[in-house]
Design a protein around this motif. Structure first.
Motif, PDB file in Angstrom:
ATOM      1  N   HIS A  88      -9.584  -9.106  44.497  1.00 37.44           N
ATOM      2  CA  HIS A  88      -8.627  -9.831  43.662  1.00 37.44           C
ATOM      3  C   HIS A  88      -9.022 -11.307  43.650  1.00 37.44           C
ATOM      4  CE1 HIS A  88      -5.332  -6.660  43.871  1.00 37.44           C
ATOM      5  NE2 HIS A  88      -6.039  -6.336  44.934  1.00 37.44           N
ATOM      6  N   HIS A 131      -2.168  -1.832  52.146  1.00 33.59           N
ATOM      7  CA  HIS A 131      -1.577  -1.320  50.900  1.00 33.59           C
ATOM      8  C   HIS A 131      -2.607  -1.206  49.782  1.00 33.59           C
ATOM      9  CE1 HIS A 131       2.683  -1.219  52.044  1.00 33.59           C
ATOM     10  NE2 HIS A 131       2.407  -2.277  52.783  1.00 33.59           N
ATOM     11  N   HIS A 152      -4.978 -13.594  37.573  1.00 33.77           N
ATOM     12  CA  HIS A 152      -5.147 -12.502  38.540  1.00 33.77           C
ATOM     13  C   HIS A 152      -6.187 -11.555  37.953  1.00 33.77           C
ATOM     14  CE1 HIS A 152      -3.141  -9.136  41.180  1.00 33.77           C
ATOM     15  NE2 HIS A 152      -4.441  -9.249  41.377  1.00 33.77           N
ATOM     16  N   HIS A 180      -8.864  -8.530  33.894  1.00 38.92           N
ATOM     17  CA  HIS A 180      -7.526  -8.983  34.282  1.00 38.92           C
ATOM     18  C   HIS A 180      -6.707  -7.829  34.867  1.00 38.92           C
ATOM     19  CE1 HIS A 180      -7.698 -13.065  32.608  1.00 38.92           C
ATOM     20  NE2 HIS A 180      -8.478 -12.533  31.677  1.00 38.92           N
ATOM     21  N   ILE A 215     -12.056   3.105  34.021  1.00 45.38           N
ATOM     22  CA  ILE A 215     -12.362   1.868  33.282  1.00 45.38           C
ATOM     23  C   ILE A 215     -13.876   1.697  33.168  1.00 45.38           C
ATOM     24  CG2 ILE A 215     -12.313  -0.664  33.507  1.00 45.38           C
ATOM     25  CD1 ILE A 215      -9.367  -0.357  34.438  1.00 45.38           C
TER      26      ILE A 215
HETATM   27  P1  5GP Z   1      -4.681  -2.860  45.551  1.00 43.83           P
HETATM   28  O1  5GP Z   1      -3.259  -2.775  46.028  1.00 43.83           O
HETATM   29  O2  5GP Z   1      -5.342  -1.501  45.543  1.00 43.83           O
HETATM   30  O3  5GP Z   1      -5.469  -3.904  46.282  1.00 43.83           O
HETATM   31  O4  5GP Z   1      -4.602  -3.396  44.069  1.00 43.83           O
HETATM   32  C1  5GP Z   1      -4.703  -2.581  42.936  1.00 43.83           C
HETATM   33  C2  5GP Z   1      -4.494  -3.463  41.727  1.00 43.83           C
HETATM   34  O5  5GP Z   1      -4.906  -2.754  40.587  1.00 43.83           O
HETATM   35  C3  5GP Z   1      -3.045  -3.870  41.508  1.00 43.83           C
HETATM   36  O6  5GP Z   1      -2.951  -5.298  41.489  1.00 43.83           O
HETATM   37  C4  5GP Z   1      -2.691  -3.240  40.150  1.00 43.83           C
HETATM   38  O7  5GP Z   1      -1.837  -4.034  39.374  1.00 43.83           O
HETATM   39  C5  5GP Z   1      -4.057  -3.070  39.508  1.00 43.83           C
HETATM   40  N1  5GP Z   1      -4.147  -1.962  38.565  1.00 43.83           N
HETATM   41  C6  5GP Z   1      -3.733  -0.680  38.777  1.00 43.83           C
HETATM   42  N2  5GP Z   1      -4.002   0.080  37.705  1.00 43.83           N
HETATM   43  C7  5GP Z   1      -4.624  -0.735  36.798  1.00 43.83           C
HETATM   44  C8  5GP Z   1      -5.157  -0.526  35.487  1.00 43.83           C
HETATM   45  O8  5GP Z   1      -5.130   0.590  34.931  1.00 43.83           O
HETATM   46  N3  5GP Z   1      -5.726  -1.584  34.871  1.00 43.83           N
HETATM   47  C9  5GP Z   1      -5.790  -2.829  35.462  1.00 43.83           C
HETATM   48  N4  5GP Z   1      -6.354  -3.814  34.753  1.00 43.83           N
HETATM   49  N5  5GP Z   1      -5.288  -3.069  36.691  1.00 43.83           N
HETATM   50  C10 5GP Z   1      -4.718  -2.026  37.351  1.00 43.83           C
END
Ligand code: 5GP
Length: 131
Positions: free
Chosen positions: A106, A97, A41, A32, A12
Motif C-alpha cells: 500500500h 489482516h 491510496h 488505485h 486484475i
Molecule cells: P490488505 O488488507 O490485504 O492488505 O488490503 C487489501 C486491499 O485491497 C484493501 O485496501 C482493499 O480495499 C483493496 N481491494 C480489494 N479488492 C479490490 C479490487 O477489486 N480492486 C482494487 N483496486 N482494490 C481492491
C-alpha cells in the motif's frame, strides 16, 4: 499457503477485472485502491504469483525483487508524492489482516498520516493481549 489464482489481484493482472492503473513495468502493476483510506491510496503488486511478502522474499528471484522495489519508488514519483511524503505498508497473514492473498504494498499519502499503527502504543504496563 498455496497461491490462489482466483484472487482479485490475479484477476486484475489477467485483465478480467478493471483497475485504475498508475504505473506498470515488467515486474509490477500499480493501481488505485477500490476503498481508499487516504486521499492517495495506491497498491503496487508483483506480476508473479506470490501470496505475501514472506513468500516473495523467500522465492522470488533477484531481478523480480529489485524490479518490484523499484516499481514502488517509480509509482510514488509518478504520483508526485516525494516532496509531501508517503507511507508504505504490506500486510502478511492473520495478525496484519491481510485480505487479498497476492502480495501488495500500500502507498498512502495526501494528508498527515498520524501514528504508525492504529491504536497507538502498548498499555502503560507493557502488557499485550491478542484480540
Ligand atoms: P490488505 O488488507 O490485504 O492488505 O488490503 C487489501 C486491499 O485491497 C484493501 O485496501 C482493499 O480495499 C483493496 N481491494 C480489494 N479488492 C479490490 C479490487 O477489486 N480492486 C482494487 N483496486 N482494490 C481492491
Amino acid at each position: 499457503m498455496a497461491y490462489d489464482d482466483g484472487n482479485v489481484f490475479a484477476r486484475i493482472l489477467r485483465g478480467e477485472l478493471p483497475c485504475k492503473k498508475v504505473y506498470e513495468s515488467d515486474f509490477a502493476l500499480a493501481f488505485h485502491d477500490i476503498n481508499p483510506q487516504a486521499p492517495v491510496h495506491v497498491l503496487v503488486i508483483p506480476k508473479g504469483r506470490y501470496v505475501s511478502m514472506d513468500d516473495f522474499s523467500a522465492q522470488a528471484g533477484a531481478a523480480e525483487q529489485a524490479g518490484f522495489l523499484r516499481a514502488v519508488g517509480e509509482t510514488a514519483r509518478a504520483l508526485g508524492l516525494v516532496d509531501g511524503g508517503y507511507r508504505i505498508l504490506a500486510n502478511h497473514g492473520r495478525d496484519a489482516h491481510q485480505e487479498v492473498p497476492h502480495l501488495h504494498i500500500h502507498i498512502f499519502a495526501g494528508r498527515p498520516l498520524g501514528p504508525m499503527l492504529d491504536g497507538g502504543s502498548l498499555p502503560p504496563d507493557g502488557s499485550f493481549r491478542r484480540g
